[in-house]
Motif scaffolding. Structure first.
Motif, PDB file in Angstrom:
ATOM      1  N   PHE A   1      -5.493  -2.427  21.442  1.00 28.28           N
ATOM      2  CA  PHE A   1      -6.896  -2.047  21.529  1.00 28.28           C
ATOM      3  C   PHE A   1      -7.052  -0.458  21.516  1.00 28.28           C
ATOM      4  O   PHE A   1      -7.903   0.259  20.713  1.00 28.28           O
ATOM      5  N   ALA A   2      -6.113   0.390  21.972  1.00 31.02           N
ATOM      6  CA  ALA A   2      -6.020   1.885  22.117  1.00 31.02           C
ATOM      7  C   ALA A   2      -5.653   2.262  20.565  1.00 31.02           C
ATOM      8  O   ALA A   2      -6.449   3.337  20.109  1.00 31.02           O
ATOM      9  N   LEU A   3      -4.725   1.479  19.813  1.00 35.96           N
ATOM     10  CA  LEU A   3      -4.507   2.131  18.479  1.00 35.96           C
ATOM     11  C   LEU A   3      -5.689   1.866  17.642  1.00 35.96           C
ATOM     12  O   LEU A   3      -5.848   2.583  16.585  1.00 35.96           O
ATOM     13  N   PHE A   4      -6.284   0.522  17.731  1.00 39.64           N
ATOM     14  CA  PHE A   4      -7.430   0.465  17.089  1.00 39.64           C
ATOM     15  C   PHE A   4      -8.504   1.347  17.023  1.00 39.64           C
ATOM     16  O   PHE A   4      -9.283   1.809  16.410  1.00 39.64           O
ATOM     17  N   ALA A   5      -8.960   1.702  18.488  1.00 39.27           N
ATOM     18  CA  ALA A   5      -9.950   2.782  18.622  1.00 39.27           C
ATOM     19  C   ALA A   5      -9.808   4.194  17.934  1.00 39.27           C
ATOM     20  O   ALA A   5     -10.541   4.813  17.488  1.00 39.27           O
ATOM     21  N   ARG A   6      -8.439   4.381  18.062  1.00 37.87           N
ATOM     22  CA  ARG A   6      -7.940   5.679  17.669  1.00 37.87           C
ATOM     23  C   ARG A   6      -8.136   5.621  16.102  1.00 37.87           C
ATOM     24  O   ARG A   6      -8.491   6.570  15.460  1.00 37.87           O
ATOM     25  N   GLY A   7      -7.749   4.636  15.550  1.00 35.42           N
ATOM     26  CA  GLY A   7      -7.877   4.289  14.038  1.00 35.42           C
ATOM     27  C   GLY A   7      -9.087   4.478  13.675  1.00 35.42           C
ATOM     28  O   GLY A   7      -9.655   5.191  12.558  1.00 35.42           O
ATOM     29  N   GLN A   8     -10.148   3.816  14.299  1.00 33.52           N
ATOM     30  CA  GLN A   8     -11.445   4.020  13.818  1.00 33.52           C
ATOM     31  C   GLN A   8     -11.997   5.113  13.885  1.00 33.52           C
ATOM     32  O   GLN A   8     -12.750   5.566  13.024  1.00 33.52           O
ATOM     33  N   ARG A   9     -11.912   5.842  15.057  1.00 34.95           N
ATOM     34  CA  ARG A   9     -12.442   7.202  15.024  1.00 34.95           C
ATOM     35  C   ARG A   9     -11.801   8.298  14.067  1.00 34.95           C
ATOM     36  O   ARG A   9     -12.530   9.132  13.523  1.00 34.95           O
ATOM     37  N   ILE A  10     -10.527   8.185  13.836  1.00 35.18           N
ATOM     38  CA  ILE A  10     -10.111   9.027  12.504  1.00 35.18           C
ATOM     39  C   ILE A  10     -10.638   8.562  11.362  1.00 35.18           C
ATOM     40  O   ILE A  10     -11.008   9.480  10.500  1.00 35.18           O
ATOM     41  N   ALA A  11     -10.893   7.313  11.153  1.00 36.07           N
ATOM     42  CA  ALA A  11     -10.959   6.714   9.717  1.00 36.07           C
ATOM     43  C   ALA A  11     -12.687   7.226   9.884  1.00 36.07           C
ATOM     44  O   ALA A  11     -12.980   7.613   8.736  1.00 36.07           O
ATOM     45  N   ALA A  12     -13.308   7.027  10.782  1.00 39.91           N
ATOM     46  CA  ALA A  12     -15.057   7.629  10.599  1.00 39.91           C
ATOM     47  C   ALA A  12     -14.985   9.025  10.335  1.00 39.91           C
ATOM     48  O   ALA A  12     -15.887   9.349   9.666  1.00 39.91           O
ATOM     49  N   ARG A  13     -14.076   9.600  10.913  1.00 36.63           N
ATOM     50  CA  ARG A  13     -14.106  11.231  10.754  1.00 36.63           C
ATOM     51  C   ARG A  13     -13.768  11.434   9.145  1.00 36.63           C
ATOM     52  O   ARG A  13     -14.376  12.524   8.603  1.00 36.63           O
ATOM     53  N   ASN A  14     -13.241  10.551   8.422  1.00 33.94           N
ATOM     54  CA  ASN A  14     -13.012  10.859   7.177  1.00 33.94           C
ATOM     55  C   ASN A  14     -13.885  10.001   6.279  1.00 33.94           C
ATOM     56  O   ASN A  14     -13.658   9.607   4.896  1.00 33.94           O
ATOM     57  N   GLY A  15     -14.829   9.479   6.746  1.00 38.20           N
ATOM     58  CA  GLY A  15     -15.865   8.533   5.756  1.00 38.20           C
ATOM     59  C   GLY A  15     -15.647   7.025   5.696  1.00 38.20           C
ATOM     60  O   GLY A  15     -16.126   6.704   4.900  1.00 38.20           O
TER      61      GLY A  15
END
Length: 321
Positions: free
Chosen positions: A188-202
Protein backbone atom coordinates in the motif's frame (compact mmCIF):
# COMPACT_ATOMS: atom_id res chain seq x y z
CA UNK A 1 14.29 12.66 -28.90
CA UNK A 2 13.10 9.35 -30.35
CA UNK A 3 11.11 9.96 -33.52
CA UNK A 4 8.88 7.77 -35.65
CA UNK A 5 11.68 7.71 -38.20
CA UNK A 6 14.08 6.33 -35.57
CA UNK A 7 11.59 3.64 -34.58
CA UNK A 8 10.96 2.67 -38.20
CA UNK A 9 14.71 2.46 -38.87
CA UNK A 10 15.02 0.01 -35.96
CA UNK A 11 12.14 -2.36 -36.81
CA UNK A 12 14.70 -5.12 -37.41
CA UNK A 13 17.00 -4.09 -34.57
CA UNK A 14 14.94 -5.75 -31.84
CA UNK A 15 15.86 -8.09 -29.02
CA UNK A 16 13.66 -11.15 -29.45
CA UNK A 17 16.11 -13.90 -28.47
CA UNK A 18 18.94 -13.94 -25.92
CA UNK A 19 20.28 -17.47 -26.36
CA UNK A 20 23.27 -16.25 -28.38
CA UNK A 21 24.61 -14.56 -25.23
CA UNK A 22 25.53 -18.04 -23.93
CA UNK A 23 24.72 -17.23 -20.32
CA UNK A 24 24.15 -20.16 -17.92
CA UNK A 25 20.92 -21.65 -16.59
CA UNK A 26 18.49 -19.77 -18.79
CA UNK A 27 14.74 -19.61 -18.47
CA UNK A 28 12.66 -17.97 -21.20
CA UNK A 29 9.55 -16.07 -20.19
CA UNK A 30 6.96 -14.34 -22.32
CA UNK A 31 8.88 -11.06 -22.27
CA UNK A 32 11.78 -11.48 -19.84
CA UNK A 33 14.60 -14.04 -20.04
CA UNK A 34 16.33 -14.97 -16.79
CA UNK A 35 19.79 -16.46 -16.27
CA UNK A 36 20.98 -17.86 -12.94
CA UNK A 37 24.56 -16.95 -12.01
CA UNK A 38 24.43 -18.66 -8.61
CA UNK A 39 24.34 -15.68 -6.26
CA UNK A 40 22.46 -13.40 -8.63
CA UNK A 41 20.08 -13.39 -11.57
CA UNK A 42 20.45 -11.73 -14.97
CA UNK A 43 17.05 -10.41 -16.04
CA UNK A 44 16.95 -9.42 -19.70
CA UNK A 45 13.81 -7.62 -20.84
CA UNK A 46 13.28 -8.36 -24.52
CA UNK A 47 11.24 -6.51 -27.15
CA UNK A 48 8.74 -9.36 -27.45
CA UNK A 49 5.08 -8.25 -27.40
CA UNK A 50 2.90 -10.90 -25.81
CA UNK A 51 -0.87 -11.48 -25.80
CA UNK A 52 -3.19 -14.50 -26.06
CA UNK A 53 -0.27 -16.48 -24.56
CA UNK A 54 1.52 -15.89 -27.88
CA UNK A 55 4.24 -13.59 -29.17
CA UNK A 56 2.61 -11.09 -31.54
CA UNK A 57 5.61 -9.01 -32.61
CA UNK A 58 8.96 -7.56 -31.66
CA UNK A 59 8.64 -3.87 -30.75
CA UNK A 60 11.68 -1.58 -31.00
CA UNK A 61 12.82 -0.19 -27.63
CA UNK A 62 10.02 -1.88 -25.68
CA UNK A 63 12.41 -3.88 -23.49
CA UNK A 64 14.47 -0.79 -22.73
CA UNK A 65 11.33 1.12 -21.73
CA UNK A 66 10.19 -1.61 -19.34
CA UNK A 67 13.63 -2.09 -17.78
CA UNK A 68 14.28 1.62 -17.36
CA UNK A 69 10.79 2.38 -16.02
CA UNK A 70 11.40 -0.29 -13.36
CA UNK A 71 14.84 1.17 -12.66
CA UNK A 72 13.18 4.59 -12.13
CA UNK A 73 10.58 3.20 -9.72
CA UNK A 74 13.02 1.00 -7.81
CA UNK A 75 15.05 4.15 -7.13
CA UNK A 76 11.94 6.14 -6.16
CA UNK A 77 10.75 3.51 -3.65
CA UNK A 78 13.94 2.12 -2.10
CA UNK A 79 13.19 3.95 1.18
CA UNK A 80 9.94 1.93 1.50
CA UNK A 81 11.35 -1.53 0.85
CA UNK A 82 14.64 -3.00 -0.26
CA UNK A 83 14.69 -4.06 -3.91
CA UNK A 84 16.61 -6.71 -5.79
CA UNK A 85 18.63 -4.41 -8.05
CA UNK A 86 22.39 -4.94 -7.87
CA UNK A 87 23.33 -3.36 -11.20
CA UNK A 88 21.84 -2.17 -14.49
CA UNK A 89 24.69 -2.88 -16.93
CA UNK A 90 22.61 -2.37 -20.08
CA UNK A 91 19.36 -0.53 -20.92
CA UNK A 92 17.61 -3.93 -21.25
CA UNK A 93 19.28 -5.71 -18.33
CA UNK A 94 19.01 -5.79 -14.55
CA UNK A 95 21.26 -7.89 -12.32
CA UNK A 96 19.17 -8.85 -9.31
CA UNK A 97 19.86 -10.57 -6.02
CA UNK A 98 18.45 -14.06 -5.55
CA UNK A 99 15.84 -14.54 -2.88
CA UNK A 100 12.92 -16.76 -1.98
CA UNK A 101 10.04 -15.33 -4.03
CA UNK A 102 6.70 -15.49 -2.23
CA UNK A 103 3.97 -17.57 -3.96
CA UNK A 104 1.54 -14.63 -4.19
CA UNK A 105 1.13 -11.74 -6.62
CA UNK A 106 0.09 -8.59 -4.79
CA UNK A 107 -2.49 -6.85 -6.99
CA UNK A 108 -3.42 -3.38 -5.72
CA UNK A 109 -6.40 -1.53 -7.20
CA UNK A 110 -7.37 2.11 -6.81
CA UNK A 111 -10.36 2.02 -9.17
CA UNK A 112 -13.19 -0.39 -9.94
CA UNK A 113 -12.35 -1.34 -13.50
CA UNK A 114 -11.20 -4.08 -15.86
CA UNK A 115 -12.74 -6.23 -18.59
CA UNK A 116 -11.38 -9.75 -18.06
CA UNK A 117 -13.38 -12.47 -16.30
CA UNK A 118 -11.30 -12.05 -13.12
CA UNK A 119 -11.24 -8.23 -13.05
CA UNK A 120 -12.73 -6.40 -10.09
CA UNK A 121 -15.38 -4.67 -12.21
CA UNK A 122 -16.48 -7.89 -13.94
CA UNK A 123 -16.88 -9.62 -10.58
CA UNK A 124 -18.72 -6.63 -9.10
CA UNK A 125 -20.99 -6.34 -12.13
CA UNK A 126 -21.96 -10.00 -11.66
CA UNK A 127 -23.19 -9.13 -8.18
CA UNK A 128 -20.12 -9.97 -6.10
CA UNK A 129 -19.56 -7.50 -3.25
CA UNK A 130 -16.77 -9.35 -1.44
CA UNK A 131 -13.66 -9.30 -3.63
CA UNK A 132 -10.74 -11.12 -2.02
CA UNK A 133 -12.04 -10.13 1.41
CA UNK A 134 -12.71 -6.51 0.44
CA UNK A 135 -16.35 -5.51 1.07
CA UNK A 136 -17.58 -3.06 -1.58
CA UNK A 137 -20.83 -1.06 -1.35
CA UNK A 138 -23.76 -1.33 -3.75
CA UNK A 139 -24.26 1.29 -6.44
CA UNK A 140 -20.74 1.63 -7.76
CA UNK A 141 -20.11 2.04 -11.49
CA UNK A 142 -17.29 1.07 -13.82
CA UNK A 143 -14.08 3.11 -13.55
CA UNK A 144 -15.16 4.68 -10.25
CA UNK A 145 -12.43 5.52 -7.75
CA UNK A 146 -12.50 3.25 -4.71
CA UNK A 147 -12.82 4.86 -1.29
CA UNK A 148 -9.34 3.52 -0.59
CA UNK A 149 -7.07 1.17 -2.55
CA UNK A 150 -7.70 -2.56 -2.09
CA UNK A 151 -5.42 -5.57 -2.25
CA UNK A 152 -6.69 -8.47 -4.37
CA UNK A 153 -3.97 -11.15 -4.21
CA UNK A 154 -3.63 -14.02 -6.64
CA UNK A 155 -1.81 -17.30 -6.38
CA UNK A 156 0.96 -17.89 -8.91
CA UNK A 157 0.40 -20.62 -11.45
CA UNK A 158 1.82 -21.66 -14.79
CA UNK A 159 -1.74 -22.27 -15.95
CA UNK A 160 -4.03 -19.66 -14.43
CA UNK A 161 -3.69 -17.29 -11.46
CA UNK A 162 -6.47 -17.68 -8.89
CA UNK A 163 -7.86 -14.90 -6.70
CA UNK A 164 -7.41 -15.47 -2.97
CA UNK A 165 -8.12 -13.54 0.22
CA UNK A 166 -5.65 -12.62 2.96
CA UNK A 167 -7.48 -14.94 5.35
CA UNK A 168 -7.11 -17.87 2.93
CA UNK A 169 -3.42 -17.11 2.39
CA UNK A 170 -2.75 -17.27 6.13
CA UNK A 171 -5.08 -20.24 6.70
CA UNK A 172 -3.38 -22.26 3.95
CA UNK A 173 0.04 -21.53 5.42
CA UNK A 174 1.25 -19.74 2.28
CA UNK A 175 2.44 -16.74 4.34
CA UNK A 176 2.39 -16.38 8.13
CA UNK A 177 0.06 -13.72 9.56
CA UNK A 178 2.73 -11.44 11.07
CA UNK A 179 4.63 -11.31 7.76
CA UNK A 180 1.40 -10.78 5.81
CA UNK A 181 0.59 -7.63 7.81
CA UNK A 182 4.03 -6.25 7.00
CA UNK A 183 3.65 -7.09 3.30
CA UNK A 184 0.27 -5.32 3.18
CA UNK A 185 1.83 -2.17 4.63
CA UNK A 186 4.63 -2.30 2.06
CA UNK A 187 2.44 -2.73 -1.03
CA UNK A 188 0.00 0.00 0.00
CA UNK A 189 2.94 2.35 0.65
CA UNK A 190 4.40 1.50 -2.78
CA UNK A 191 1.05 2.15 -4.45
CA UNK A 192 0.57 5.47 -2.63
CA UNK A 193 4.05 6.58 -3.73
CA UNK A 194 3.29 5.46 -7.27
CA UNK A 195 0.02 7.38 -7.38
CA UNK A 196 1.64 10.56 -6.05
CA UNK A 197 4.48 10.53 -8.59
CA UNK A 198 2.15 9.55 -11.44
CA UNK A 199 -0.19 12.43 -10.54
CA UNK A 200 2.75 14.81 -10.60
CA UNK A 201 3.32 13.72 -14.21
CA UNK A 202 -0.33 13.95 -15.27
CA UNK A 203 -1.19 10.27 -14.91
CA UNK A 204 -3.41 8.14 -12.70
CA UNK A 205 -1.88 4.87 -11.51
CA UNK A 206 -5.06 2.79 -11.62
CA UNK A 207 -3.84 -0.64 -10.54
CA UNK A 208 -0.68 -2.69 -10.52
CA UNK A 209 0.92 -5.88 -9.27
CA UNK A 210 3.98 -6.45 -7.10
CA UNK A 211 6.17 -9.47 -6.44
CA UNK A 212 8.01 -9.77 -3.15
CA UNK A 213 10.62 -12.14 -1.80
CA UNK A 214 12.64 -12.87 1.32
CA UNK A 215 16.45 -12.63 1.32
CA UNK A 216 18.92 -14.67 3.39
CA UNK A 217 18.65 -12.23 6.30
CA UNK A 218 14.84 -12.59 6.24
CA UNK A 219 14.36 -9.09 4.85
CA UNK A 220 11.47 -8.36 2.48
CA UNK A 221 12.70 -7.58 -1.04
CA UNK A 222 10.78 -6.11 -3.99
CA UNK A 223 11.59 -8.16 -7.11
CA UNK A 224 10.64 -8.54 -10.78
CA UNK A 225 9.32 -5.17 -12.04
CA UNK A 226 7.45 -2.19 -10.64
CA UNK A 227 4.85 0.19 -12.12
CA UNK A 228 5.73 -0.63 -15.74
CA UNK A 229 3.23 -0.25 -18.60
CA UNK A 230 3.01 -4.07 -18.70
CA UNK A 231 2.31 -4.58 -14.99
CA UNK A 232 0.19 -1.47 -14.38
CA UNK A 233 -2.76 0.43 -15.78
CA UNK A 234 -2.38 4.19 -16.29
CA UNK A 235 -5.01 6.76 -17.25
CA UNK A 236 -4.61 10.38 -18.36
CA UNK A 237 -5.47 12.46 -15.28
CA UNK A 238 -6.70 15.68 -16.89
CA UNK A 239 -9.58 14.05 -18.77
CA UNK A 240 -10.63 11.40 -16.22
CA UNK A 241 -13.36 13.31 -14.32
CA UNK A 242 -15.08 14.64 -17.44
CA UNK A 243 -15.06 11.29 -19.21
CA UNK A 244 -16.19 9.43 -16.09
CA UNK A 245 -19.11 11.85 -15.62
CA UNK A 246 -20.11 11.36 -19.27
CA UNK A 247 -19.93 7.56 -18.95
CA UNK A 248 -16.94 7.29 -21.30
CA UNK A 249 -13.92 5.05 -20.88
CA UNK A 250 -10.91 6.87 -19.39
CA UNK A 251 -8.23 8.09 -21.78
CA UNK A 252 -5.08 5.98 -21.76
CA UNK A 253 -1.92 5.38 -23.75
CA UNK A 254 -2.45 1.68 -24.29
CA UNK A 255 -1.59 -1.03 -26.81
CA UNK A 256 -5.04 -2.60 -27.06
CA UNK A 257 -5.32 -1.77 -30.76
CA UNK A 258 -2.62 -4.37 -31.55
CA UNK A 259 -4.59 -7.12 -29.79
CA UNK A 260 -7.73 -6.04 -31.61
CA UNK A 261 -5.96 -6.20 -34.99
CA UNK A 262 -5.02 -9.84 -34.38
CA UNK A 263 -8.53 -10.71 -33.20
CA UNK A 264 -9.91 -9.21 -36.43
CA UNK A 265 -7.43 -10.92 -38.76
CA UNK A 266 -7.05 -14.41 -37.25
CA UNK A 267 -7.93 -16.67 -34.36
CA UNK A 268 -5.01 -15.80 -32.08
CA UNK A 269 -5.86 -18.53 -29.58
CA UNK A 270 -6.01 -21.43 -32.03
CA UNK A 271 -4.32 -20.64 -35.37
CA UNK A 272 -0.99 -22.50 -35.57
CA UNK A 273 0.67 -19.46 -37.17
CA UNK A 274 -0.19 -15.79 -36.77
CA UNK A 275 0.08 -13.20 -39.57
CA UNK A 276 2.90 -10.69 -39.17
CA UNK A 277 1.87 -7.48 -37.46
CA UNK A 278 1.88 -4.53 -39.91
CA UNK A 279 4.91 -2.27 -39.54
CA UNK A 280 2.74 0.80 -38.94
CA UNK A 281 1.08 -0.88 -35.96
CA UNK A 282 4.42 -1.97 -34.50
CA UNK A 283 5.76 1.58 -34.87
CA UNK A 284 2.68 2.93 -33.08
CA UNK A 285 3.10 0.43 -30.21
CA UNK A 286 6.75 1.46 -29.82
CA UNK A 287 5.80 5.12 -29.84
CA UNK A 288 3.23 4.56 -27.11
CA UNK A 289 5.71 2.72 -24.90
CA UNK A 290 8.12 5.62 -25.29
CA UNK A 291 5.37 8.16 -24.55
CA UNK A 292 4.52 6.22 -21.39
CA UNK A 293 8.16 6.19 -20.33
CA UNK A 294 8.35 9.95 -20.70
CA UNK A 295 5.00 10.58 -18.96
CA UNK A 296 5.76 8.20 -16.08
CA UNK A 297 9.33 9.33 -15.40
CA UNK A 298 9.17 12.94 -16.55
CA UNK A 299 12.39 12.26 -18.48
CA UNK A 300 13.24 12.22 -22.17
CA UNK A 301 13.77 8.74 -23.61
CA UNK A 302 17.30 8.26 -24.91
CA UNK A 303 18.43 5.44 -27.20
CA UNK A 304 21.75 4.36 -28.62
CA UNK A 305 21.23 3.66 -32.32
CA UNK A 306 24.93 3.51 -33.16
CA UNK A 307 25.34 -0.15 -32.15
CA UNK A 308 23.00 -3.06 -32.95
CA UNK A 309 21.27 -4.22 -29.79
CA UNK A 310 22.73 -7.75 -29.82
CA UNK A 311 26.24 -6.37 -30.22
CA UNK A 312 25.66 -3.87 -27.40
CA UNK A 313 24.41 -6.63 -25.10
CA UNK A 314 27.41 -8.84 -25.86
CA UNK A 315 29.75 -5.99 -24.92
CA UNK A 316 27.91 -4.93 -21.77
CA UNK A 317 27.46 -8.49 -20.46
CA UNK A 318 30.89 -9.85 -21.43
CA UNK A 319 32.13 -9.66 -17.84
CA UNK A 320 29.38 -12.04 -16.68
CA UNK A 321 30.68 -15.00 -18.67
Amino acid sequence: MTTIETIRANLHNCLDDTSSLNLPNGKKGKVRDTYDLGDSLVLITTDRQSAFDRILASVPFKGQVLNQVSEFWFEQTKDIVRNHVLEVPDPNVTIGMKCQVLPIEFVVRGYLTGSTSTSAWTQYNRGLRDICGNKLPDGMVKNQKLEHPILTPTTKSEEHDESISAEEIVAQGLIEESLWKKLEEIVFALFARGQRIAARNGLILVDTKYELGIDRERNVVLVDEIHTPDSSRYWIAESYEKRFTEGLEPESIDKEFLRLWFKEHCDPYNDPELPPAPDDLVVEVSLRYIQLYERITGRQFEVDTTTPIQERLEKNLAKLK
